[in-house]
Scaffold this motif. Structure first.
Motif, short mmCIF file in Angstrom:
data_model
loop_
_atom_site.label_atom_id
_atom_site.label_comp_id
_atom_site.label_asym_id
_atom_site.label_seq_id
_atom_site.Cartn_x
_atom_site.Cartn_y
_atom_site.Cartn_z
N ASN A 2 0.83 -1.19 0.00
CA ASN A 2 0.00 0.00 0.00
C ASN A 2 0.87 1.25 0.00
N LYS A 3 0.41 2.25 -0.73
CA LYS A 3 1.04 3.57 -0.73
C LYS A 3 -0.06 4.57 -0.40
N TYR A 4 0.35 5.72 0.07
CA TYR A 4 -0.61 6.75 0.45
C TYR A 4 -0.26 8.03 -0.28
N ARG A 5 -1.28 8.72 -0.78
CA ARG A 5 -1.07 9.99 -1.48
C ARG A 5 -2.34 10.80 -1.45
N TYR A 6 -2.25 12.01 -1.94
CA TYR A 6 -3.42 12.89 -2.01
C TYR A 6 -4.01 12.84 -3.40
N GLY A 7 -5.34 13.01 -3.49
CA GLY A 7 -6.02 12.91 -4.76
C GLY A 7 -6.94 14.07 -5.03
N ASP A 8 -8.07 13.80 -5.63
CA ASP A 8 -9.06 14.80 -6.00
C ASP A 8 -9.54 15.55 -4.76
N PRO A 9 -10.12 16.73 -4.95
CA PRO A 9 -10.66 17.45 -3.79
C PRO A 9 -11.90 16.77 -3.23
N ASN A 33 0.68 -2.16 -11.43
CA ASN A 33 -0.65 -1.59 -11.57
C ASN A 33 -1.04 -0.98 -10.23
N GLU A 34 -1.82 0.08 -10.26
CA GLU A 34 -2.26 0.71 -9.03
C GLU A 34 -3.78 0.73 -8.97
N ARG A 35 -4.31 0.47 -7.78
CA ARG A 35 -5.75 0.49 -7.56
C ARG A 35 -6.03 1.25 -6.26
N VAL A 36 -6.92 2.23 -6.34
CA VAL A 36 -7.30 2.99 -5.15
C VAL A 36 -8.26 2.12 -4.34
N THR A 37 -7.88 1.83 -3.09
CA THR A 37 -8.71 0.98 -2.25
C THR A 37 -9.53 1.78 -1.24
N ARG A 38 -9.11 3.03 -0.97
CA ARG A 38 -9.85 3.83 0.01
C ARG A 38 -9.60 5.30 -0.25
N TRP A 52 -21.10 12.51 3.72
CA TRP A 52 -19.86 11.99 3.15
C TRP A 52 -20.12 10.69 2.40
N GLU A 53 -20.83 9.75 3.03
CA GLU A 53 -21.12 8.47 2.38
C GLU A 53 -21.96 8.65 1.14
N GLU A 54 -22.93 9.54 1.19
CA GLU A 54 -23.79 9.79 0.02
C GLU A 54 -22.98 10.40 -1.13
N ALA A 55 -22.13 11.37 -0.84
CA ALA A 55 -21.33 12.02 -1.88
C ALA A 55 -20.34 11.05 -2.50
N MET A 56 -19.68 10.23 -1.70
CA MET A 56 -18.69 9.29 -2.22
C MET A 56 -19.35 8.18 -3.03
N THR A 57 -20.52 7.74 -2.61
CA THR A 57 -21.25 6.73 -3.38
C THR A 57 -21.68 7.30 -4.73
N ALA A 58 -22.11 8.54 -4.75
CA ALA A 58 -22.53 9.17 -6.00
C ALA A 58 -21.35 9.36 -6.95
N LEU A 59 -20.18 9.73 -6.42
CA LEU A 59 -19.02 9.99 -7.28
C LEU A 59 -18.29 8.73 -7.71
N TYR A 60 -18.06 7.82 -6.77
CA TYR A 60 -17.18 6.68 -7.04
C TYR A 60 -17.86 5.34 -6.98
N GLY A 61 -19.10 5.29 -6.54
CA GLY A 61 -19.84 4.03 -6.50
C GLY A 61 -19.60 3.21 -5.25
N PHE A 62 -18.78 3.68 -4.34
CA PHE A 62 -18.54 2.98 -3.07
C PHE A 62 -18.08 4.00 -2.04
N VAL A 63 -18.07 3.59 -0.80
CA VAL A 63 -17.64 4.48 0.29
C VAL A 63 -16.19 4.23 0.57
#
Length: 63
Positions: A2-9, A33-38, A52-63
């Motif tokens: 696992n690696k950690y980094r910053y992403g979208d706002p 290959n890289e896969r975002v897990t959280r 938060w859960e509603e917004a993340m589900t709408a954007l990415y399909g999971f929490v």
């Protein structure tokens, strides 16, 4: 590994999301290959969890 980094706002507070990225070895290429897990935002998850859960589900399909 696992690696950690910053992403979208964050969709709620616009701070950068903290990403947990899993690197998967690839035998055909010299880079993994890289896969975002959280995705997380410590402020919004602690204060506004239902939104938060509603917004993340709408954007990415999971929490």
């Amino acid at each position: 590994m696992n690696k950690y980094r910053y992403g979208d706002p964050c969709p709620l507070c616009h701070a950068p999301l903290f990403l947990t990225v899993r690197q998967i070895p690839n035998g055909q290429f010299p880079f993994p290959n890289e896969r975002v897990t959280r995705r997380s935002c410590s402020t919004c998850e602690a204060v506004r969890l239902p939104q938060w859960e509603e917004a993340m589900t709408a954007l990415y399909g999971f929490v």
